[in-house]
Design a protein around this motif. Structure first.
Motif, PDB file in Angstrom:
ATOM      1  N   PHE A 156      22.213  38.166  52.583  1.00 55.95           N
ATOM      2  CA  PHE A 156      20.850  37.815  52.985  1.00 55.95           C
ATOM      3  C   PHE A 156      20.456  36.453  52.435  1.00 55.95           C
ATOM      4  O   PHE A 156      19.928  35.606  53.160  1.00 55.95           O
ATOM      5  CB  PHE A 156      19.871  38.892  52.486  1.00 55.95           C
ATOM      6  CG  PHE A 156      18.433  38.484  52.614  1.00 55.95           C
ATOM      7  CD1 PHE A 156      17.760  38.638  53.815  1.00 55.95           C
ATOM      8  CD2 PHE A 156      17.757  37.912  51.539  1.00 55.95           C
ATOM      9  CE1 PHE A 156      16.435  38.234  53.946  1.00 55.95           C
ATOM     10  CE2 PHE A 156      16.433  37.516  51.657  1.00 55.95           C
ATOM     11  CZ  PHE A 156      15.768  37.677  52.871  1.00 55.95           C
ATOM     12  N   ARG A 157      20.727  36.240  51.134  1.00 56.26           N
ATOM     13  CA  ARG A 157      20.311  34.971  50.502  1.00 56.26           C
ATOM     14  C   ARG A 157      21.064  33.792  51.087  1.00 56.26           C
ATOM     15  O   ARG A 157      20.519  32.673  51.174  1.00 56.26           O
ATOM     16  CB  ARG A 157      20.534  35.039  48.991  1.00 56.26           C
ATOM     17  CG  ARG A 157      19.942  33.832  48.240  1.00 56.26           C
ATOM     18  CD  ARG A 157      18.447  33.805  48.384  1.00 56.26           C
ATOM     19  NE  ARG A 157      17.823  32.654  47.714  1.00 56.26           N
ATOM     20  CZ  ARG A 157      17.561  31.498  48.302  1.00 56.26           C
ATOM     21  NH1 ARG A 157      17.897  31.315  49.586  1.00 56.26           N
ATOM     22  NH2 ARG A 157      16.968  30.520  47.640  1.00 56.26           N
ATOM     23  N   LEU A 158      22.314  34.011  51.482  1.00 58.65           N
ATOM     24  CA  LEU A 158      23.091  32.934  52.092  1.00 58.65           C
ATOM     25  C   LEU A 158      22.414  32.442  53.373  1.00 58.65           C
ATOM     26  O   LEU A 158      22.227  31.237  53.574  1.00 58.65           O
ATOM     27  CB  LEU A 158      24.507  33.422  52.396  1.00 58.65           C
ATOM     28  CG  LEU A 158      25.415  32.437  53.151  1.00 58.65           C
ATOM     29  CD1 LEU A 158      25.642  31.185  52.314  1.00 58.65           C
ATOM     30  CD2 LEU A 158      26.734  33.093  53.513  1.00 58.65           C
ATOM     31  N   VAL A 159      22.023  33.383  54.226  1.00 54.14           N
ATOM     32  CA  VAL A 159      21.369  33.004  55.478  1.00 54.14           C
ATOM     33  C   VAL A 159      19.961  32.494  55.207  1.00 54.14           C
ATOM     34  O   VAL A 159      19.524  31.501  55.799  1.00 54.14           O
ATOM     35  CB  VAL A 159      21.325  34.206  56.443  1.00 54.14           C
ATOM     36  CG1 VAL A 159      20.615  33.822  57.739  1.00 54.14           C
ATOM     37  CG2 VAL A 159      22.734  34.703  56.738  1.00 54.14           C
ATOM     38  N   LEU A 165      25.031  30.964  39.521  1.00 49.54           N
ATOM     39  CA  LEU A 165      24.823  32.403  39.397  1.00 49.54           C
ATOM     40  C   LEU A 165      25.169  33.123  40.695  1.00 49.54           C
ATOM     41  O   LEU A 165      25.834  34.178  40.683  1.00 49.54           O
ATOM     42  CB  LEU A 165      23.365  32.675  39.012  1.00 49.54           C
ATOM     43  CG  LEU A 165      22.979  34.120  38.701  1.00 49.54           C
ATOM     44  CD1 LEU A 165      23.837  34.665  37.564  1.00 49.54           C
ATOM     45  CD2 LEU A 165      21.504  34.210  38.339  1.00 49.54           C
ATOM     46  N   LEU A 166      24.757  32.560  41.822  1.00 52.20           N
ATOM     47  CA  LEU A 166      25.079  33.170  43.113  1.00 52.20           C
ATOM     48  C   LEU A 166      26.582  33.177  43.369  1.00 52.20           C
ATOM     49  O   LEU A 166      27.135  34.166  43.872  1.00 52.20           O
ATOM     50  CB  LEU A 166      24.353  32.418  44.238  1.00 52.20           C
ATOM     51  CG  LEU A 166      22.826  32.544  44.273  1.00 52.20           C
ATOM     52  CD1 LEU A 166      22.249  31.667  45.378  1.00 52.20           C
ATOM     53  CD2 LEU A 166      22.394  33.990  44.460  1.00 52.20           C
ATOM     54  N   LEU A 167      27.248  32.081  43.007  1.00 56.13           N
ATOM     55  CA  LEU A 167      28.704  32.005  43.205  1.00 56.13           C
ATOM     56  C   LEU A 167      29.440  33.000  42.303  1.00 56.13           C
ATOM     57  O   LEU A 167      30.399  33.654  42.731  1.00 56.13           O
ATOM     58  CB  LEU A 167      29.195  30.582  42.940  1.00 56.13           C
ATOM     59  CG  LEU A 167      28.785  29.532  43.981  1.00 56.13           C
ATOM     60  CD1 LEU A 167      29.233  28.146  43.541  1.00 56.13           C
ATOM     61  CD2 LEU A 167      29.381  29.869  45.345  1.00 56.13           C
ATOM     62  N   LEU A 168      28.986  33.117  41.055  1.00 53.27           N
ATOM     63  CA  LEU A 168      29.610  34.076  40.144  1.00 53.27           C
ATOM     64  C   LEU A 168      29.387  35.507  40.607  1.00 53.27           C
ATOM     65  O   LEU A 168      30.285  36.353  40.507  1.00 53.27           O
ATOM     66  CB  LEU A 168      29.069  33.897  38.724  1.00 53.27           C
ATOM     67  CG  LEU A 168      29.745  32.830  37.867  1.00 53.27           C
ATOM     68  CD1 LEU A 168      29.080  32.748  36.499  1.00 53.27           C
ATOM     69  CD2 LEU A 168      31.239  33.128  37.700  1.00 53.27           C
ATOM     70  N   LEU A 169      28.199  35.790  41.118  1.00 54.48           N
ATOM     71  CA  LEU A 169      27.929  37.127  41.642  1.00 54.48           C
ATOM     72  C   LEU A 169      28.809  37.418  42.854  1.00 54.48           C
ATOM     73  O   LEU A 169      29.331  38.528  43.000  1.00 54.48           O
ATOM     74  CB  LEU A 169      26.456  37.245  42.023  1.00 54.48           C
ATOM     75  CG  LEU A 169      25.487  37.498  40.869  1.00 54.48           C
ATOM     76  CD1 LEU A 169      24.047  37.328  41.342  1.00 54.48           C
ATOM     77  CD2 LEU A 169      25.686  38.899  40.294  1.00 54.48           C
ATOM     78  N   GLY A 189      11.842  30.186  53.505  1.00 50.64           N
ATOM     79  CA  GLY A 189      10.741  29.307  53.129  1.00 50.64           C
ATOM     80  C   GLY A 189      11.235  27.951  52.653  1.00 50.64           C
ATOM     81  O   GLY A 189      12.364  27.813  52.162  1.00 50.64           O
ATOM     82  N   HIS A 190      10.389  26.957  52.786  1.00 51.51           N
ATOM     83  CA  HIS A 190      10.770  25.568  52.501  1.00 51.51           C
ATOM     84  C   HIS A 190      11.472  25.402  51.158  1.00 51.51           C
ATOM     85  O   HIS A 190      12.527  24.762  51.077  1.00 51.51           O
ATOM     86  CB  HIS A 190       9.510  24.683  52.545  1.00 51.51           C
ATOM     87  CG  HIS A 190       9.775  23.239  52.275  1.00 51.51           C
ATOM     88  ND1 HIS A 190      10.301  22.384  53.226  1.00 51.51           N
ATOM     89  CD2 HIS A 190       9.610  22.483  51.143  1.00 51.51           C
ATOM     90  CE1 HIS A 190      10.440  21.184  52.709  1.00 51.51           C
ATOM     91  NE2 HIS A 190      10.020  21.201  51.454  1.00 51.51           N
ATOM     92  N   TRP A 191      10.919  25.965  50.099  1.00 55.65           N
ATOM     93  CA  TRP A 191      11.465  25.757  48.760  1.00 55.65           C
ATOM     94  C   TRP A 191      12.604  26.709  48.427  1.00 55.65           C
ATOM     95  O   TRP A 191      13.226  26.604  47.380  1.00 55.65           O
ATOM     96  CB  TRP A 191      10.349  25.854  47.721  1.00 55.65           C
ATOM     97  CG  TRP A 191       9.305  24.815  47.960  1.00 55.65           C
ATOM     98  CD1 TRP A 191       8.097  24.983  48.562  1.00 55.65           C
ATOM     99  CD2 TRP A 191       9.398  23.417  47.655  1.00 55.65           C
ATOM    100  NE1 TRP A 191       7.426  23.791  48.653  1.00 55.65           N
ATOM    101  CE2 TRP A 191       8.198  22.807  48.105  1.00 55.65           C
ATOM    102  CE3 TRP A 191      10.379  22.622  47.045  1.00 55.65           C
ATOM    103  CZ2 TRP A 191       7.953  21.441  47.958  1.00 55.65           C
ATOM    104  CZ3 TRP A 191      10.125  21.262  46.912  1.00 55.65           C
ATOM    105  CH2 TRP A 191       8.943  20.696  47.357  1.00 55.65           C
ATOM    106  N   SER A 192      12.893  27.642  49.332  1.00 58.04           N
ATOM    107  CA  SER A 192      14.020  28.555  49.142  1.00 58.04           C
ATOM    108  C   SER A 192      15.289  28.053  49.824  1.00 58.04           C
ATOM    109  O   SER A 192      16.363  28.618  49.626  1.00 58.04           O
ATOM    110  CB  SER A 192      13.676  29.951  49.699  1.00 58.04           C
ATOM    111  OG  SER A 192      12.568  30.497  49.023  1.00 58.04           O
TER     112      SER A 192
END
Length: 222
Positions: free
Chosen positions: A53-56, A104-108, A62-65
């Motif tokens: 989900f976060r990848l897409v 952090l996202l890559l490690l997860l 949102g703009h800052w995400s």
């Protein structure tokens, strides 16, 4: 004059706190072992869905995400570290924080991926183990249970300490905006879109990501 701006949309905030709960629960279930490993696997699939989900969302949220908004060059991160700040550094993630979030996202992702390839040789095996060699499974298992876990715990600890440092030393509260979504700023900046349609789109995206994670969990039974 202070401006109240919506920085973090609701989907981003829910992702963040859901990930916090899942990571803590994964550590606890891994330490307990035994029957708790059933929940460890379920939580792992949940994190897989959240990461997808976060990848897409990093491209359509949102703009800052969006990755294109908050990720900065290494040179800018070094300038920030030397105390040379730009006005937008204080809006969403600052340059160092942005690289920390990416790490952090890559490690997860690496931890989840290695978990899907792991086998404890007792009762639990990841759904992808049958598609790779025994050597690959052994390497993934060692990384997941030793190296990856330690790296992830170290980065999470650094993340928490950074939040405390900014709150105590720099008087910048990073947690409240991730709860309310809004931030008090000295200048006007673009607000993140966070209306009903945005949230509905995020929900549909999450359902699709959850379905994909469920499909991956069933690969060992196909």
């Amino acid at each position: 004059m202070a401006y109240t701006v919506r920085i973090w949309d609701l989907p981003t905030r829910l992702f963040h706190w859901a990930l916090v709960v899942c990571v803590v629960s994964l550590v606890v279930t891994a330490e307990i072992g035994g029957n708790a490993m059933v929940w460890h696997f379920r939580l792992g699939y949940t994190v897989l869905a959240l990461l997808l989900f976060r990848l897409v969302w990093g491209f359509v949220g949102g703009h800052w995400s969006r990755f294109g908004t908050f990720l900065s060059s290494p040179a800018r991160a070094l300038r920030y570290l030397r105390g040379i700040h730009e006005p937008t550094d204080m809006v969403g993630h600052n340059p160092l924080g942005a690289w920390s979030v990416l790490a952090l996202l890559l490690l997860l992702a690496a931890q989840v991926g290695s978990g899907l390839l792991s086998d404890d040789e007792i009762a639990f095996a990841g759904p992808l183990t049958r598609f790779v060699s025994g050597a690959t499974v052994e390497l993934a298992t060692a990384y997941h249970s030793e190296v990856g876990k330690l790296l992830l715990l170290a980065l999470v600890t650094l993340h928490v300490l950074s939040i405390v440092f900014y709150a105590v030393k720099k008087k910048q509260a990073l947690v409240p905006p991730m709860l309310s979504g809004d931030k008090q700023l000295p200048m006007p900046v673009p607000a993140a879109r966070d209306d009903a349609w945005t949230r509905l789109g995020a929900l549909l995206l999450l359902v699709l990501c959850a379905a994909l994670a469920w499909w991956v969990s069933r690969l060992d039974a196909l």
